[in-house]
Write an enzyme that holds these catalytic residues in place. Structure first.
Site, PDB file in Angstrom:
ATOM      1  N   HIS A  75      41.705  39.985  47.217  1.00  0.00           N
ATOM      2  CA  HIS A  75      42.411  40.081  45.942  1.00  0.00           C
ATOM      3  C   HIS A  75      43.447  41.206  45.968  1.00  0.00           C
ATOM      4  O   HIS A  75      44.557  41.072  45.432  1.00  0.00           O
ATOM      5  CB  HIS A  75      41.411  40.319  44.809  1.00  0.00           C
ATOM      6  CG  HIS A  75      42.060  40.688  43.516  1.00  0.00           C
ATOM      7  ND1 HIS A  75      41.940  41.941  42.964  1.00  0.00           N
ATOM      8  CD2 HIS A  75      42.869  39.985  42.686  1.00  0.00           C
ATOM      9  CE1 HIS A  75      42.626  41.991  41.839  1.00  0.00           C
ATOM     10  NE2 HIS A  75      43.205  40.825  41.647  1.00  0.00           N
ATOM     11  N   GLU A  78      46.454  39.913  47.554  1.00  0.00           N
ATOM     12  CA  GLU A  78      47.222  39.050  46.649  1.00  0.00           C
ATOM     13  C   GLU A  78      48.270  39.889  45.908  1.00  0.00           C
ATOM     14  O   GLU A  78      49.430  39.484  45.763  1.00  0.00           O
ATOM     15  CB  GLU A  78      46.292  38.372  45.657  1.00  0.00           C
ATOM     16  CG  GLU A  78      46.987  37.558  44.578  1.00  0.00           C
ATOM     17  CD  GLU A  78      46.173  37.440  43.316  1.00  0.00           C
ATOM     18  OE1 GLU A  78      46.751  37.613  42.225  1.00  0.00           O
ATOM     19  OE2 GLU A  78      44.958  37.185  43.414  1.00  0.00           O
ATOM     20  N   HIS A  79      47.871  41.079  45.438  1.00  0.00           N
ATOM     21  CA  HIS A  79      48.812  41.977  44.770  1.00  0.00           C
ATOM     22  C   HIS A  79      49.904  42.446  45.732  1.00  0.00           C
ATOM     23  O   HIS A  79      51.080  42.480  45.377  1.00  0.00           O
ATOM     24  CB  HIS A  79      48.060  43.200  44.230  1.00  0.00           C
ATOM     25  CG  HIS A  79      47.338  42.951  42.957  1.00  0.00           C
ATOM     26  ND1 HIS A  79      47.645  43.598  41.778  1.00  0.00           N
ATOM     27  CD2 HIS A  79      46.304  42.121  42.654  1.00  0.00           C
ATOM     28  CE1 HIS A  79      46.849  43.182  40.817  1.00  0.00           C
ATOM     29  NE2 HIS A  79      46.015  42.290  41.328  1.00  0.00           N
ATOM     30  N   GLU A 155      42.418  47.262  37.074  1.00  0.00           N
ATOM     31  CA  GLU A 155      42.118  45.874  36.708  1.00  0.00           C
ATOM     32  C   GLU A 155      40.616  45.641  36.662  1.00  0.00           C
ATOM     33  O   GLU A 155      40.101  44.969  35.768  1.00  0.00           O
ATOM     34  CB  GLU A 155      42.775  44.915  37.703  1.00  0.00           C
ATOM     35  CG  GLU A 155      42.593  43.455  37.355  1.00  0.00           C
ATOM     36  CD  GLU A 155      43.329  42.520  38.295  1.00  0.00           C
ATOM     37  OE1 GLU A 155      43.057  41.306  38.244  1.00  0.00           O
ATOM     38  OE2 GLU A 155      44.180  42.999  39.082  1.00  0.00           O
TER      39      GLU A 155
END
Length: 451
Positions: A75, A78-79, A155
């Site tokens: 994840h 992904e950023h 997040e």
């Protein structure tokens, strides 16, 4: 950007399930599938109803593929994919899509990471250029890594630490999976996320981000020949990456006990429970079992016509919510769940008992051909509506190909669903949904007892 956690027990994971194929489309909309010389799989789904195209790149890597101790790196990466290359600085892709009036996003699951843009057809070549460039050309500096790591840590605080439901889901999933990495949250454990660094990101990027580990899906107002030409001009120029070994993850041991996880939290107004079992998925099941499990979820709690809803919500008024879900689209064995919450003065224990009774009745008495046929019809109607959006179709094909299935498998699915018998459905319920091996979570207000 969005995160898709490893298990979608609420039944809301419709678009990522492999079972979303319908009757064969008419010839003018026939799906085409080919592979470039560097190993990139390409699927083209023509849909000429509107001058719009959805462009999706699926990488065959998710949180369940992460190295031990590096949870959250999929994840996190992904950023990082939005941080720019030498050709395209950070923010240029977003600005380009916004100027076109389109949209873009990305998501990470336990099994895949996907990036997509929805734009006018004449911008397709530009989108391919952007995605092909960042497939191997990211510029990853310590400054970029540190700043974005702070973003994903925040997040996690917002999505998980501040949510009682999310905290319980993490504990529940870690209990359901005793050995498989599906038990690790997709966003990562906080203490491991804090240690992620540039070396971790560079190693992950080099290993997994390459054309021979990706699937390109283009759906919309396009012609397959045009897509192939554009793909060869952009993605086709990207060098093939290292050959990856098969995706073999640790398997689950036989479960011989039940387990429960309870969270009392002052933020909870309505108590609820969720009960789940690890069951085979479309990739791992014996022939016919996954289709039967899909229909079992529909019959038990997939709609307002299901047994749970009709018996426990409408007729008895015991529950405010009662449903079932099956995550059949996962790469490895995943979850089948039932869930509920009480209505009025009824207790959570009453809801759970009523739903257990309905499940036991199905296992013991089975279902009629008529009830099964109605469930098949409801299931297919839902899929027809899902097919109406081109992005749905891109997700259907992309998720299937990125998790080990094929275009043929998708196209043959309707016949396999039609072939499911009442005996098959009763058999999978009896085989997999044993109360003695269930894992149950309870989300409760502070003053409420465990039941």
């Amino acid at each position: 950007m969005t995160i898709k956690f490893a298990l979608a027990f609420s039944g809301a994971a419709l678009l990522l399930q492999p079972a979303l194929a319908l009757d064969t489309p008419p010839p003018q909309n026939a799906v085409e599938h080919f592979v470039l010389d560097n190993g990139l799989e390409v699927v083209v789904i023509p849909d000429h109803r509107a001058p719009v195209v959805t462009h999706m790149v699926w990488y065959k890597v998710g949180s369940a593929d992460e190295p031990a101790g590096k949870s959250g790196i999929a994840h996190f990466f992904e950023h990082l994919m939005f941080k720019g290359t030498e050709r395209f600085p950070a923010g240029e892709l977003d600005a380009t899509v916004t100027a076109l009036g389109g949209n873009l996003n990305a998501f990470t699951t336990a099994d895949v990471t996907a990036y997509f843009e929805t734009v006018p057809p004449d911008a397709l070549a530009s989108m391919m250029d952007f995605e092909a460039d960042r497939m191997r050309g990211l510029v990853l500096t310590d400054a970029v890594i540190g700043a974005e790591r702070d973003v994903v840590l925040e997040e996690r605080r917002q999505r998980v630490e501040s949510s009682a439901q999310s905290l319980l889901t993490e504990e529940f999933t870690a209990t359901l999976y005793q050995n498989h990495p599906y038990g690790i949250p997709t966003i990562g454990w906080m203490h491991e996320m804090e240690q992620l660094n540039r070396a971790d990101a560079a190693s992950f990027y080099e290993q997994y981000y390459a054309p021979n580990n990706a699937v390109l899906v283009v759906a919309g107002d396009v012609e397959p020949a045009t897509v192939k030409t554009l793909a060869e001009q952009s993605y086709g120029q990207v060098e093939r990456g290292p050959d990856l070994p098969p995706r073999v993850r640790p398997s689950e041991p036989e479960r011989n006990t039940s387990a429960s996880v309870t969270l009392h939290d002052p933020r909870v107004g309505l108590p609820s429970f969720l009960c789940a079992w690890v069951v085979p998925t479309y990739r791992t099941a014996e022939p016919g079992e996954a289709e039967a499990l899909d229909l079992l979820a529909e019959i038990l709690g997939g709609s307002s016509r299901s047994r749970f809803y009709q018996e426990v919500v409408v007729k008895s008024g015991t529950a405010a919510q009662a449903g079932a879900g099956y995550d059949g689209g996962a790469y490895d064995p995943s979850g089948f769940s039932i869930y509920g919450a009480p209505q009025g003065e009824h207790t959570l224990a009453e809801v759970e008992a009523a739903m257990d009774a309905e499940l036991t009745r199905l296992i013991t008495d089975g279902i009629s051909v008529d009830e099964l046929d109605r469930a098949k019809a409801r299931f297919r109607r839902g899929l027809i509506f899902a097919r109406d959006a081109q992005q749905n179709m891109a997700q259907i094909y992309g998720s299937a190909l990125a998790t080990g299935r094929s275009v043929e498998d998708i196209e043959q699915w309707p016949e396999r669903i039609r072939a499911v018998t009442p005996e098959q459905l009763q058999a999978v319920a009896k085989k997999y949904l044993d109360p003695a091996t269930a894992v149950t979570s309870y989300l409760l207000p502070p003053a409420t007892g465990a039941q």
